[in-house]
Design a protein around this motif. Structure first.
Motif, PDB file in Angstrom:
ATOM      1  N   LEU A  54       4.685  -9.374  10.278  1.00 50.98           N
ATOM      2  CA  LEU A  54       4.551  -8.165   9.747  1.00 50.98           C
ATOM      3  C   LEU A  54       3.480  -7.303  10.009  1.00 50.98           C
ATOM      4  CD1 LEU A  54       6.113  -8.690   5.940  1.00 50.98           C
ATOM      5  CD2 LEU A  54       7.282  -8.101   8.194  1.00 50.98           C
ATOM      6  N   HIS A  55       3.487  -6.059  10.789  1.00 51.75           N
ATOM      7  CA  HIS A  55       2.765  -5.554  11.277  1.00 51.75           C
ATOM      8  C   HIS A  55       1.699  -4.554  10.270  1.00 51.75           C
ATOM      9  CE1 HIS A  55       5.282  -5.741  15.430  1.00 51.75           C
ATOM     10  NE2 HIS A  55       4.843  -7.036  14.834  1.00 51.75           N
ATOM     11  N   ASP A  56       0.704  -4.403  10.580  1.00 51.51           N
ATOM     12  CA  ASP A  56      -0.261  -3.646   9.762  1.00 51.51           C
ATOM     13  C   ASP A  56       0.136  -2.191   9.662  1.00 51.51           C
ATOM     14  OD1 ASP A  56      -1.216  -2.701  12.277  1.00 51.51           O
ATOM     15  OD2 ASP A  56      -3.181  -3.402  11.676  1.00 51.51           O
ATOM     16  N   ASP A  57       0.959  -1.728  10.777  1.00 52.98           N
ATOM     17  CA  ASP A  57       1.013  -0.216  10.790  1.00 52.98           C
ATOM     18  C   ASP A  57       2.640   0.152  10.395  1.00 52.98           C
ATOM     19  OD1 ASP A  57       2.160  -1.369  13.077  1.00 52.98           O
ATOM     20  OD2 ASP A  57       1.413   0.260  14.462  1.00 52.98           O
ATOM     21  N   ASP A  58       3.346  -0.957   9.836  1.00 49.71           N
ATOM     22  CA  ASP A  58       4.797  -0.662   9.307  1.00 49.71           C
ATOM     23  C   ASP A  58       5.181  -1.416   8.246  1.00 49.71           C
ATOM     24  OD1 ASP A  58       5.162  -2.694  11.416  1.00 49.71           O
ATOM     25  OD2 ASP A  58       5.962  -1.459  12.947  1.00 49.71           O
ATOM     26  N   GLY A  59       5.394  -2.649   8.756  1.00 49.77           N
ATOM     27  CA  GLY A  59       5.931  -3.520   7.695  1.00 49.77           C
ATOM     28  C   GLY A  59       4.871  -3.762   6.625  1.00 49.77           C
ATOM     29  N   GLN A  60       3.620  -3.910   6.904  1.00 49.60           N
ATOM     30  CA  GLN A  60       2.694  -3.927   5.890  1.00 49.60           C
ATOM     31  C   GLN A  60       2.571  -2.779   5.003  1.00 49.60           C
ATOM     32  OE1 GLN A  60      -1.096  -6.009   6.771  1.00 49.60           O
ATOM     33  NE2 GLN A  60      -0.194  -6.926   8.540  1.00 49.60           N
ATOM     34  N   LEU A  61       2.486  -1.618   5.451  1.00 48.57           N
ATOM     35  CA  LEU A  61       2.761  -0.339   4.882  1.00 48.57           C
ATOM     36  C   LEU A  61       3.711  -0.350   3.619  1.00 48.57           C
ATOM     37  CD1 LEU A  61       2.116   2.259   8.036  1.00 48.57           C
ATOM     38  CD2 LEU A  61       0.236   1.326   5.886  1.00 48.57           C
ATOM     39  N   ALA A  62       4.923  -0.756   4.338  1.00 48.46           N
ATOM     40  CA  ALA A  62       6.102  -0.723   3.252  1.00 48.46           C
ATOM     41  C   ALA A  62       5.787  -1.830   2.075  1.00 48.46           C
ATOM     42  CB  ALA A  62       7.237  -1.443   4.122  1.00 48.46           C
ATOM     43  N   LEU A  63       4.951  -2.966   2.347  1.00 53.79           N
ATOM     44  CA  LEU A  63       4.749  -3.844   1.423  1.00 53.79           C
ATOM     45  C   LEU A  63       3.723  -3.315   0.381  1.00 53.79           C
ATOM     46  CD1 LEU A  63       4.894  -7.201   2.944  1.00 53.79           C
ATOM     47  CD2 LEU A  63       6.408  -6.408   1.131  1.00 53.79           C
ATOM     48  N   ARG A  64       2.700  -2.396   0.963  1.00 57.30           N
ATOM     49  CA  ARG A  64       1.852  -1.743   0.006  1.00 57.30           C
ATOM     50  C   ARG A  64       2.439  -0.712  -0.956  1.00 57.30           C
ATOM     51  NH1 ARG A  64      -3.508  -1.170   0.890  1.00 57.30           N
ATOM     52  NH2 ARG A  64      -3.367  -1.884   3.025  1.00 57.30           N
ATOM     53  N   GLU A  65       3.347  -0.002  -0.303  1.00 53.62           N
ATOM     54  CA  GLU A  65       4.209   1.024  -1.016  1.00 53.62           C
ATOM     55  C   GLU A  65       4.953   0.258  -2.094  1.00 53.62           C
ATOM     56  OE1 GLU A  65       3.923   4.174  -1.366  1.00 53.62           O
ATOM     57  OE2 GLU A  65       2.922   4.539   0.379  1.00 53.62           O
ATOM     58  N   ALA A  66       5.433  -1.149  -1.891  1.00 52.84           N
ATOM     59  CA  ALA A  66       6.176  -1.796  -2.840  1.00 52.84           C
ATOM     60  C   ALA A  66       5.344  -2.445  -3.647  1.00 52.84           C
ATOM     61  CB  ALA A  66       6.886  -3.013  -2.220  1.00 52.84           C
ATOM     62  N   GLY A  67       3.961  -2.423  -3.572  1.00 51.05           N
ATOM     63  CA  GLY A  67       2.979  -3.038  -4.363  1.00 51.05           C
ATOM     64  C   GLY A  67       2.905  -4.463  -4.304  1.00 51.05           C
ATOM     65  N   LEU A  68       3.049  -4.982  -2.946  1.00 53.98           N
ATOM     66  CA  LEU A  68       3.298  -6.464  -2.852  1.00 53.98           C
ATOM     67  C   LEU A  68       2.449  -6.902  -1.832  1.00 53.98           C
ATOM     68  CD1 LEU A  68       7.169  -6.978  -3.055  1.00 53.98           C
ATOM     69  CD2 LEU A  68       5.523  -7.190  -4.915  1.00 53.98           C
ATOM     70  N   LEU A  69       1.575  -6.155  -1.338  1.00 61.97           N
ATOM     71  CA  LEU A  69       0.877  -6.519  -0.249  1.00 61.97           C
ATOM     72  C   LEU A  69      -0.185  -7.871  -0.385  1.00 61.97           C
ATOM     73  CD1 LEU A  69       0.450  -5.876   2.865  1.00 61.97           C
ATOM     74  CD2 LEU A  69      -1.333  -4.306   2.078  1.00 61.97           C
ATOM     75  N   ASP A  70      -0.728  -7.777  -1.527  1.00 60.23           N
ATOM     76  CA  ASP A  70      -1.619  -8.830  -1.997  1.00 60.23           C
ATOM     77  C   ASP A  70      -1.059 -10.112  -2.062  1.00 60.23           C
ATOM     78  OD1 ASP A  70      -3.779  -7.105  -1.960  1.00 60.23           O
ATOM     79  OD2 ASP A  70      -3.765  -6.948  -4.121  1.00 60.23           O
ATOM     80  N   GLU A  71       0.338  -9.978  -2.765  1.00 60.43           N
ATOM     81  CA  GLU A  71       1.214 -11.408  -2.675  1.00 60.43           C
ATOM     82  C   GLU A  71       1.632 -11.634  -1.451  1.00 60.43           C
ATOM     83  OE1 GLU A  71       4.237 -11.447  -5.983  1.00 60.43           O
ATOM     84  OE2 GLU A  71       3.362  -9.489  -6.610  1.00 60.43           O
ATOM     85  N   PHE A  72       1.957 -10.778  -0.439  1.00 60.20           N
ATOM     86  CA  PHE A  72       2.385 -11.162   0.851  1.00 60.20           C
ATOM     87  C   PHE A  72       0.798 -11.843   1.539  1.00 60.20           C
ATOM     88  CE2 PHE A  72       1.665  -9.845   5.334  1.00 60.20           C
ATOM     89  CZ  PHE A  72       2.535 -10.520   5.970  1.00 60.20           C
ATOM     90  N   PHE A  73      -0.148 -11.397   1.130  1.00 64.58           N
ATOM     91  CA  PHE A  73      -1.500 -11.915   2.053  1.00 64.58           C
ATOM     92  C   PHE A  73      -1.524 -13.442   1.436  1.00 64.58           C
ATOM     93  CE2 PHE A  73      -3.361  -7.652   3.143  1.00 64.58           C
ATOM     94  CZ  PHE A  73      -2.528  -7.848   4.387  1.00 64.58           C
ATOM     95  N   GLU A  74      -1.031 -13.740   0.411  1.00 61.79           N
ATOM     96  CA  GLU A  74      -1.252 -15.060  -0.204  1.00 61.79           C
ATOM     97  C   GLU A  74      -0.378 -16.065   0.465  1.00 61.79           C
ATOM     98  OE1 GLU A  74      -0.637 -14.682  -4.370  1.00 61.79           O
ATOM     99  OE2 GLU A  74      -2.514 -13.408  -4.764  1.00 61.79           O
ATOM    100  N   LEU A  75       0.786 -15.581   0.876  1.00 58.84           N
ATOM    101  CA  LEU A  75       1.712 -16.389   1.446  1.00 58.84           C
ATOM    102  C   LEU A  75       1.651 -16.295   2.849  1.00 58.84           C
ATOM    103  CD1 LEU A  75       5.016 -15.202  -0.629  1.00 58.84           C
ATOM    104  CD2 LEU A  75       3.834 -17.306  -0.741  1.00 58.84           C
ATOM    105  N   ALA A  76       1.275 -15.354   3.571  1.00 53.26           N
ATOM    106  CA  ALA A  76       1.140 -15.338   5.107  1.00 53.26           C
ATOM    107  C   ALA A  76       0.462 -16.302   5.808  1.00 53.26           C
ATOM    108  CB  ALA A  76       0.560 -13.959   5.408  1.00 53.26           C
ATOM    109  N   ARG A  77       0.649 -16.772   6.911  1.00 49.10           N
ATOM    110  CA  ARG A  77       0.165 -17.778   7.846  1.00 49.10           C
ATOM    111  C   ARG A  77      -0.613 -16.811   8.657  1.00 49.10           C
ATOM    112  NH1 ARG A  77       5.111 -19.104   8.195  1.00 49.10           N
ATOM    113  NH2 ARG A  77       5.190 -18.853  10.535  1.00 49.10           N
TER     114      ARG A  77
END
Length: 382
Positions: A54-77
């Motif tokens: 998930l790229h920082d200029d599209d997929g991660q932007l969407a997760l930020r709008e979803a309020g889930l970016l921090d939870e994604f970072f906890e799972l990400a490799r």
């Protein structure tokens, strides 16, 4: 009949993949009701596929709008950002090792991302076992009727097609169908990498590895839990397995054919063909015509592969999630549903056309000799 306000509209999303679920999550965060319909009988009925970056200029932007970016970072490799380019002998041509704290495009299993999004939705948002059959034409500017394969129906003021390559929603606005690119993948699975496949584990590293000879290629991608997926890439007819009198479950016979095709490669790299655990999975690479556009049609919107199916070069899921975020935010900020879809299409259609043109022929690129300066390569499991 005038277009309803988004807050009062009946919105149905077809497809509970990352794009559809991201759209639903952002809408619910802003108090807009939505129902997601998916053909699967339940959330756990099938494997969701491989790893995604998930790229920082599209997929991660969407997760930020979803309020889930921090939870994604906890799972990400984050170590999954490592990338190796090899020659057919297994020699290292180039090697990207992520910097400490690098978050440009960390990896996550598709199933983990889907579970993260599902957990974020209100109970009952997703209706499972609802395979769409057709979308009706609007009558007098009224709602669309969704008809499902079980004979049930639902009225919507907006149906969002997030239903992938063979989208049923797409048919309401476009006659386009996916075409075979001439390149096919065979997916091979490996389990317990550190113990059962230590040599291959060392060759691939912690992220991904790509090798090609101009006619064929291999792409290996780490998944969580000690798993690995390898994509065996060839320029072949779409029905090449059947044309050779084989069946997809004929693992040993298919392996023998592959070893003949890759005869010039070293035993070290051929472990990606010979050592897999279980059968191969045939995945021909399809794409929509370039550019794929359509005339605006009230009550229908498309996102992700339903709108712009492209070769799997690391953009599919990211674009789907960016589409989802932009469509949801357009609905949040517009006076009517139709205004929102028009605003979304004004941005999404030219962007997807530009990227699709850039990636046209990209399936062939996957077989080319690796170019260390070309960042396009990398199947995203889409």
């Amino acid at each position: 009949m005038s277009s309803p306000t988004p807050s009062s509209a009946r919105i149905g999303i077809i497809g509970a993949g990352p794009g559809g679920l991201t759209c639903a999550r952002i809408l619910q965060r802003h108090g807009i009701a939505v129902t997601v319909y998916d053909r699967d009988p339940d959330a756990d009925s099938r494997n969701q596929g491989g790893s995604l970056d998930l790229h920082d200029d599209d997929g991660q932007l969407a997760l930020r709008e979803a309020g889930l970016l921090d939870e994604f970072f906890e799972l990400a490799r984050f170590d999954g950002q490592e990338m190796r380019h090899l020659d057919p002998a297994g020699n290292l041509l180039s090697h990207h090792v992520p910097d400490e704290g690098e978050t440009t495009k960390p990896e996550i299993d598709r199933g983990q991302l889907r579970d993260l999004l599902l957990r974020s939705l209100a109970a009952g948002t997703v209706q499972w076992g609802r395979a769409l059959d057709s979308v009706s034409e609007p009558t007098g500017g009224g709602p669309r009727m969704l008809t499902f394969t079980d004979g049930t129906t639902a009225e919507t003021d907006l149906v969002i097609g997030a239903d992938g390559a063979f989208s049923r929603v797409r048919r309401a606005v476009s006659p386009a169908t996916p075409r075979y690119t001439g390149v096919s993948f065979l997916e091979a699975h490996f389990d317990d990498m550190e113990n059962a496949h230590p040599e291959l584990s060392e060759l691939v590293g912690k992220g991904s590895a790509h090798a090609a000879d101009g006619e064929r290629g291999l792409f290996a991608q780490r998944n969580s839990g000690g798993h690995l997926r390898v994509y065996i890439m060839q320029r072949v007819p779409m029905d090449w397995i059947a044309a050779r009198g084989l069946r997809p479950e004929d693992t040993e016979a298919i392996r023998a054919h592959l070893l003949d095709a890759y005869a010039a490669w070293s035993p070290r790299t051929l472990r990606m063909i010979t050592d897999n655990d279980g059968p191969y999975v045939d995945r021909p690479i399809l794409a929509l015509p370039v550019p794929h556009t359509w005339e605006h049609s009230p009550g229908v919107a498309l996102l992700g592969d339903a709108a712009h199916l492209m070769p799997p070069l690391g953009v599919g899921v990211n674009l789907a999630m960016l589409d989802a975020s932009e469509l949801a935010l357009a609905l949040v900020g517009s006076a009517t549903v139709d205004d929102a879809v028009c605003a979304y299409e004004k941005t999404m259609l030219p962007r997807s056309a530009e990227i699709a043109q850039m990636l046209e022929g990209g399936a062939e690129h996957m077989l080319a000799l690796p170019d260390p300066d070309d960042s396009r390569f990398g199947p995203d499991g889409s």
